[in-house]
Design a protein around this motif. Structure first.
Motif, PDB file in Angstrom:
ATOM      1  N   TYR A  82       0.847  -1.201   0.000  1.00 13.84           N
ATOM      2  CA  TYR A  82       0.000   0.000   0.000  1.00 13.84           C
ATOM      3  C   TYR A  82       0.875   1.241   0.000  1.00 13.84           C
ATOM      4  CZ  TYR A  82      -3.779  -3.236   1.006  1.00 13.84           C
ATOM      5  OH  TYR A  82      -4.680  -4.262   0.925  1.00 13.84           O
ATOM      6  N   PRO A  83       0.438   2.290  -0.665  1.00 13.17           N
ATOM      7  CA  PRO A  83      -0.924   2.451  -1.205  1.00 13.17           C
ATOM      8  C   PRO A  83      -1.112   1.980  -2.646  1.00 13.17           C
ATOM      9  CG  PRO A  83       0.223   4.530  -1.321  1.00 13.17           C
ATOM     10  CD  PRO A  83       1.177   3.580  -0.670  1.00 13.17           C
ATOM     11  N   ALA A  84      -0.027   1.794  -3.452  1.00  9.45           N
ATOM     12  CA  ALA A  84      -0.301   1.652  -4.884  1.00  9.45           C
ATOM     13  C   ALA A  84       0.701   0.780  -5.630  1.00  9.45           C
ATOM     14  CB  ALA A  84      -0.340   3.036  -5.540  1.00  9.45           C
ATOM     15  N   GLU A  85       1.358  -0.172  -4.980  1.00  9.86           N
ATOM     16  CA  GLU A  85       2.395  -0.946  -5.668  1.00  9.86           C
ATOM     17  C   GLU A  85       2.066  -2.436  -5.694  1.00  9.86           C
ATOM     18  OE1 GLU A  85       7.167  -2.012  -5.373  1.00  9.86           O
ATOM     19  OE2 GLU A  85       6.255  -0.624  -3.947  1.00  9.86           O
ATOM     20  N   VAL A  86       2.331  -3.075  -6.828  1.00 11.70           N
ATOM     21  CA  VAL A  86       2.239  -4.523  -6.980  1.00 11.70           C
ATOM     22  C   VAL A  86       3.577  -5.017  -7.521  1.00 11.70           C
ATOM     23  CG1 VAL A  86       1.179  -6.434  -8.235  1.00 11.70           C
ATOM     24  CG2 VAL A  86      -0.252  -4.594  -7.331  1.00 11.70           C
ATOM     25  N   ALA A  87       4.161  -6.012  -6.840  1.00 15.64           N
ATOM     26  CA  ALA A  87       5.468  -6.540  -7.235  1.00 15.64           C
ATOM     27  C   ALA A  87       5.336  -8.014  -7.601  1.00 15.64           C
ATOM     28  CB  ALA A  87       6.476  -6.359  -6.106  1.00 15.64           C
ATOM     29  N   VAL A  88       5.933  -8.385  -8.742  1.00 22.10           N
ATOM     30  CA  VAL A  88       5.900  -9.762  -9.224  1.00 22.10           C
ATOM     31  C   VAL A  88       7.330 -10.259  -9.381  1.00 22.10           C
ATOM     32  CG1 VAL A  88       5.144 -11.323 -11.060  1.00 22.10           C
ATOM     33  CG2 VAL A  88       3.763  -9.318 -10.480  1.00 22.10           C
ATOM     34  N   SER A  89       7.621 -11.419  -8.787  1.00 23.96           N
ATOM     35  CA  SER A  89       8.937 -12.032  -8.919  1.00 23.96           C
ATOM     36  C   SER A  89       8.751 -13.466  -9.401  1.00 23.96           C
ATOM     37  CB  SER A  89       9.689 -12.007  -7.588  1.00 23.96           C
ATOM     38  OG  SER A  89      10.936 -12.666  -7.697  1.00 23.96           O
ATOM     39  N   VAL A  90       9.429 -13.840 -10.496  1.00 20.55           N
ATOM     40  CA  VAL A  90       9.248 -15.175 -11.054  1.00 20.55           C
ATOM     41  C   VAL A  90      10.603 -15.867 -11.182  1.00 20.55           C
ATOM     42  CG1 VAL A  90       7.220 -14.444 -12.355  1.00 20.55           C
ATOM     43  CG2 VAL A  90       9.448 -14.460 -13.475  1.00 20.55           C
ATOM     44  N   THR A  91      10.570 -17.189 -11.145  1.00 23.23           N
ATOM     45  CA  THR A  91      11.699 -18.001 -11.576  1.00 23.23           C
ATOM     46  C   THR A  91      11.188 -18.879 -12.707  1.00 23.23           C
ATOM     47  OG1 THR A  91      11.197 -19.697  -9.922  1.00 23.23           O
ATOM     48  CG2 THR A  91      12.799 -18.023  -9.316  1.00 23.23           C
ATOM     49  N   GLU A  92      11.995 -18.994 -13.745  1.00 25.72           N
ATOM     50  CA  GLU A  92      11.567 -19.737 -14.928  1.00 25.72           C
ATOM     51  C   GLU A  92      12.193 -21.129 -14.960  1.00 25.72           C
ATOM     52  OE1 GLU A  92      10.626 -16.329 -18.215  1.00 25.72           O
ATOM     53  OE2 GLU A  92      12.728 -16.863 -17.923  1.00 25.72           O
ATOM     54  N   LYS A  93      11.575 -22.005 -15.730  1.00 28.05           N
ATOM     55  CA  LYS A  93      12.100 -23.354 -15.912  1.00 28.05           C
ATOM     56  C   LYS A  93      13.440 -23.280 -16.631  1.00 28.05           C
ATOM     57  CE  LYS A  93       7.395 -25.166 -16.252  1.00 28.05           C
ATOM     58  NZ  LYS A  93       6.374 -25.773 -17.138  1.00 28.05           N
ATOM     59  N   GLU A  94      14.300 -24.240 -16.354  1.00 24.45           N
ATOM     60  CA  GLU A  94      15.638 -24.208 -16.937  1.00 24.45           C
ATOM     61  C   GLU A  94      15.614 -24.739 -18.366  1.00 24.45           C
ATOM     62  OE1 GLU A  94      20.168 -25.916 -16.121  1.00 24.45           O
ATOM     63  OE2 GLU A  94      18.497 -26.435 -14.776  1.00 24.45           O
ATOM     64  N   PRO A  95      16.031 -23.945 -19.334  1.00 23.61           N
ATOM     65  CA  PRO A  95      16.075 -24.430 -20.725  1.00 23.61           C
ATOM     66  C   PRO A  95      17.286 -25.340 -20.922  1.00 23.61           C
ATOM     67  CG  PRO A  95      16.855 -22.168 -20.611  1.00 23.61           C
ATOM     68  CD  PRO A  95      16.407 -22.527 -19.227  1.00 23.61           C
TER      69      PRO A  95
END
Length: 293
Positions: free
Chosen positions: A148-161
Motif C-alpha cells: 500500500y498504497p499503490a504498488e504490486v510486485a511480481v517475482s518469477v523463476t523460470e524453468k531451466e532451458p
C-alpha cells in the motif's frame, strides 16, 4: 324439609302479556364466523403459523428469482463504483514491478495480472493473479505481493532451458521434459539444437549421452531426429553422422576412437554411417570432374 304451599309463589304475581317479554338477541353471521376463526386459531394455531411462514418464504424466493438480473447488475455496478472510489482516494495500482523473467515477456505477465486503470490495491486479488501467472509456459515459481498504497510486485523463476527445438521453421526453447517454455529469438544460441518431429521428447537423453563425449561436440551444430526412431549428428562442415536406434553410447564411443586415431570427423567425407554394429561406412565428398566443367 319445610313444605311451602303453592299459593306462596303467586303472592304479588300479576298477569303479563307474553308478547311483551324481551327476546334474546340473535348472533350475526360475522360474529359467528369470528367465533369459528378464534376457535380454529386456538386449536390449530401452531400448524397455521408454520404453513404461513412456508408460503411467505416461497413467495420471497419467487420474488428474488424474478429480480436476480437487476440485483446482479446492481452488485456489479456497486463493485465498479467501489473500485473507482478507492482509486480516486489514492489506492489505485500505480506501480507494477516485474523481475526474474527472460523467456516470458513482461506483457504476458501484465496481462495475467489482470490490472485495469480502475483497479485498486485494496481489491486486487493476489492469489488469483499468482495462479494465472503460474500457468504461463516458462514459469516455475511466482510470488505476487502488493504494497500500500499503490504498488504490486511480481517475482518469477523460470524453468531451466536445456535445448532448442526447431520444427516447422520455428525454434522453441524446451526444458528437460521436452515442454516448450518459450520461443528462441537468438538469446540461447549456446544450447544444443534438435530438429524434427519428436525431437523434443527424446532430446535430454541424447544430450546427456553426448555430454560423456566432449570430443564429438566440436563443430556439432544440430541433432536431427529421423522418423522419431534414431538420431543424426550434423556438423558445420556438412558432415552427417548416422547413429543406430539402439546402442547409441557404444556408437559414440567407437566414433571417439576413430576420431582419436584417424581424425575421421575432419576428413573430406559427407556421411559416417554407424547404424550397423561392427561396421563403419563413410561417403566421400563428391568432386566435380574438371574435364566436365
Amino acid at each position: 324439609m319445610q313444605q311451602v304451599k303453592s299459593e306462596a309463589f303467586f303472592v304479588g304475581a300479576r298477569p303479563v302479556d307474553p308478547r311483551a317479554l324481551p327476546v334474546p338477541a340473535r348472533r350475526s353471521p360475522l360474529k359467528r364466523l369470528n367465533n369459528r376463526f378464534n376457535r380454529t386459531l386456538v386449536l390449530h394455531g401452531t400448524a397455521l403459523r408454520r404453513a404461513g411462514m412456508a408460503v411467505l418464504a416461497l413467495a420471497a424466493l419467487g420474488g428474488l428469482y424474478q429480480v436476480r438480473e437487476p440485483i446482479g447488475f446492481g452488485l456489479s455496478a456497486l463493485t465498479t463504483l467501489t473500485q473507482g472510489g478507492f482509486a480516486e482516494v489514492g489506492l489505485a495500482v500505480g506501480e507494477i514491478s516485474i523481475s526474474g523473467q527472460t523467456l516470458t515477456s513482461e506483457q504476458a505477465i501484465f496481462d495475467a495480472l489482470g490490472i485495469q486503470p480502475e483497479t485498486s490495491t485494496l481489491a486486487f486479488d493476489v492469489e488469483a493473479a499468482r495462479g494465472r501467472i503460474a500457468e504461463l509456459p516458462a514459469i516455475d515459481t511466482v510470488t505476487v505481493r502488493k504494497t500500500y498504497p499503490a504498488e504490486v510486485a511480481v517475482s518469477v523463476t523460470e524453468k531451466e532451458p536445456v535445448a532448442r527445438w526447431r520444427v516447422d521453421g520455428i525454434t522453441f526453447v524446451i526444458d528437460a521434459t521436452g515442454s516448450q517454455i518459450g520461443e528462441d529469438f537468438g538469446a540461447y544460441g549456446d544450447l544444443p539444437l534438435v530438429i524434427g518431429d519428436g525431437a523434443a521428447d527424446d532430446a535430454m537423453v541424447m544430450i546427456m549421452a553426448l555430454n560423456n563425449f566432449p570430443q564429438l561436440q566440436d563443430g556439432l551444430v544440430a541433432l536431427s531426429r529421423i522418423a522419431d526412431r534414431r538420431w543424426d549428428m550434423i556438423y558445420e562442415t556438412g558432415l552427417r553422422v548416422q547413429l543406430p536406434e539402439q546402442g547409441v553410447a557404444q556408437a559414440l564411443s567407437k566414433l571417439t576412437r576413430y576420431q582419436s586415431q584417424y581424425q575421421l570427423l575432419d576428413r573430406d567425407i559427407t556421411v559416417i554411417d554407424l547404424r550397423v554394429d561392427a561396421v563403419v561406412a563413410v561417403r566421400p565428398t563428391k568432386r566435380e570432374d574438371p574435364e566436365k566443367s
